[in-house]
Design a protein around this motif. Structure first.
Motif, mmCIF file in Angstrom:
data_model
loop_
_atom_site.group_PDB
_atom_site.id
_atom_site.type_symbol
_atom_site.label_atom_id
_atom_site.label_comp_id
_atom_site.label_asym_id
_atom_site.label_seq_id
_atom_site.Cartn_x
_atom_site.Cartn_y
_atom_site.Cartn_z
ATOM 1 N N THR A 254 -36.853 37.454 -11.697
ATOM 2 C CA THR A 254 -36.929 38.449 -12.760
ATOM 3 C C THR A 254 -35.937 38.178 -13.885
ATOM 4 O O THR A 254 -34.768 37.903 -13.652
ATOM 5 C CB THR A 254 -36.663 39.853 -12.193
ATOM 6 N N VAL B 14 -45.480 39.582 -15.782
ATOM 7 C CA VAL B 14 -45.453 40.968 -15.314
ATOM 8 C C VAL B 14 -44.245 41.670 -15.923
ATOM 9 O O VAL B 14 -43.112 41.200 -15.802
ATOM 10 C CB VAL B 14 -45.378 41.038 -13.776
ATOM 11 N N ARG C 20 -47.640 35.649 -10.310
ATOM 12 C CA ARG C 20 -47.042 35.698 -11.645
ATOM 13 C C ARG C 20 -46.199 34.464 -11.925
ATOM 14 O O ARG C 20 -45.600 33.875 -11.015
ATOM 15 C CB ARG C 20 -46.209 36.967 -11.840
ATOM 16 N N GLU D 213 -41.497 37.327 -14.151
ATOM 17 C CA GLU D 213 -41.312 38.775 -14.039
ATOM 18 C C GLU D 213 -40.250 39.207 -15.045
ATOM 19 O O GLU D 213 -39.210 38.554 -15.175
ATOM 20 C CB GLU D 213 -40.838 39.165 -12.638
ATOM 21 N N ARG E 54 -37.993 48.603 -11.622
ATOM 22 C CA ARG E 54 -37.795 48.823 -10.188
ATOM 23 C C ARG E 54 -37.803 50.301 -9.828
ATOM 24 O O ARG E 54 -38.033 50.660 -8.674
ATOM 25 C CB ARG E 54 -36.444 48.236 -9.755
ATOM 26 N N LEU F 105 -44.498 45.082 -10.853
ATOM 27 C CA LEU F 105 -43.542 44.245 -10.133
ATOM 28 C C LEU F 105 -43.785 44.313 -8.629
ATOM 29 O O LEU F 105 -43.543 43.347 -7.906
ATOM 30 C CB LEU F 105 -42.101 44.686 -10.436
ATOM 31 N N GLU G 165 -38.066 42.583 -15.768
ATOM 32 C CA GLU G 165 -37.692 43.946 -15.399
ATOM 33 C C GLU G 165 -37.036 44.619 -16.598
ATOM 34 O O GLU G 165 -36.117 44.067 -17.208
ATOM 35 C CB GLU G 165 -36.718 43.956 -14.220
ATOM 36 N N SER H 159 -34.867 36.758 -6.763
ATOM 37 C CA SER H 159 -35.938 37.168 -7.662
ATOM 38 C C SER H 159 -35.905 36.321 -8.918
ATOM 39 O O SER H 159 -34.844 35.915 -9.390
ATOM 40 C CB SER H 159 -35.788 38.645 -8.033
#
Length: 268
Positions: free
Chosen positions: A185, A48, A152, A155, A52, A145, A157, A183
């Motif tokens: 991410t 993904v 997923r 992630e 944010r 997200l 970002e 996270s």
């Protein structure tokens, strides 16, 4: 925008609404984490790419680069998107002849740039299923997200120089949800120096492509005379600055993000 990114403090009403919204988003994430709301996971990797904050941050170039990277290694990649800004809400498989109004401008750009299959659907899980059934070995979600129903593997970002702004959630700030305390991410940043735990990326403009026939020319060919630069993205100044960095003299024309251009927009 000035309250979100410009240092102007949001008023009490906005802060109160932001507090309520933030709690609802935390509760939603908790329900997914505890299994009260189901998350659909697939046997193939799902990546993904999102941000944010509200608005553009450079996701689409990252998606195109990732798709191209995986394709160069012989991996069949499929892309899912909700098709932001489209007027027709039915699920659609993007082709070179699909109108942006039907699929959204970003999914069409991704398909035209990479040739990868792109499925546009408000139900990203259903879109991923169709891509996997067609033989895709990796699924890439353009944005999402906060679309926690789609499980997923990774992630990513994407963050521009504005970062998270004032750090508040909507409507007092630009955040779509409170930043999760834990996270997985990976954070890609551009327009500023990367901090610990971040990866710095650089977007470079090298060529201009003529839309009518695809002819490409180095940007250096446009030096020496004023150039009309038109942008309809989340942060148009980022585009203008990149052109100036190539030595171009600009007459900048900024339009809203995802603007649907008409001939009158480009009239002298």
């Amino acid at each position: 925008m000035a309250r979100w990114f410009g240092g102007i403090a949001p008023n009490l009403v906005l802060r109160a609404l932001s507090g309520v919204y933030g709690q609802l988003m935390r509760l939603r994430r908790t329900l997914y984490r505890r299994g009260v709301l189901s998350q659909h996971r697939f046997d193939v990797p799902v990546i993904v790419v999102g941000n944010r904050t509200v608005g553009g941050a450079g996701k689409t170039p990252v998606v195109i680069a990732l798709v191209s990277h995986l394709q160069a290694r012989g991996i069949r990649v499929g892309v899912v998107s909700r098709g932001y800004g489209r007027k027709h809400k039915k699920a659609i498989s993007v082709s070179a002849n699909t109108l942006p109004d039907h699929c959204g401008d970003e999914p069409l750009l991704i398909h035209l740039s990479t040739g990868a299959p792109v499925e546009v659907d408000t139900d990203r899980v259903a879109a991923a299923r169709r891509l996997i059934a067609s033989g895709c070995a990796v699924i890439l979600s353009d944005d999402g997200l906060q679309h926690l129903r789609l499980g997923r593997s990774l992630e990513i970002e994407v963050q521009d120089s504005r970062g998270h702004g004032n750090g508040r959630v909507l409507p007092a700030g630009p955040l779509r949800e409170p930043v999760p305390e834990s996270s997985v991410t990976e954070r890609l940043v551009h327009g500023r120096a990367a901090k610990a735990g971040e990866v710095g990326v650089l977007f470079e403009l090298q060529k201009a492509r003529r839309l009518v026939d695809g002819l490409e020319q180095p940007l250096a060919e446009f030096r020496g005379a004023p150039v009309d630069a038109v942008a309809g993205i989340g942060d148009p100044q980022r585009f203008f600055e990149a052109l100036r960095a190539n030595g171009l003299t600009l007459r900048p024309h900024a339009f809203p993000d995802h603007h649907g251009f008409v001939a009158a927009d480009l009239s002298p």
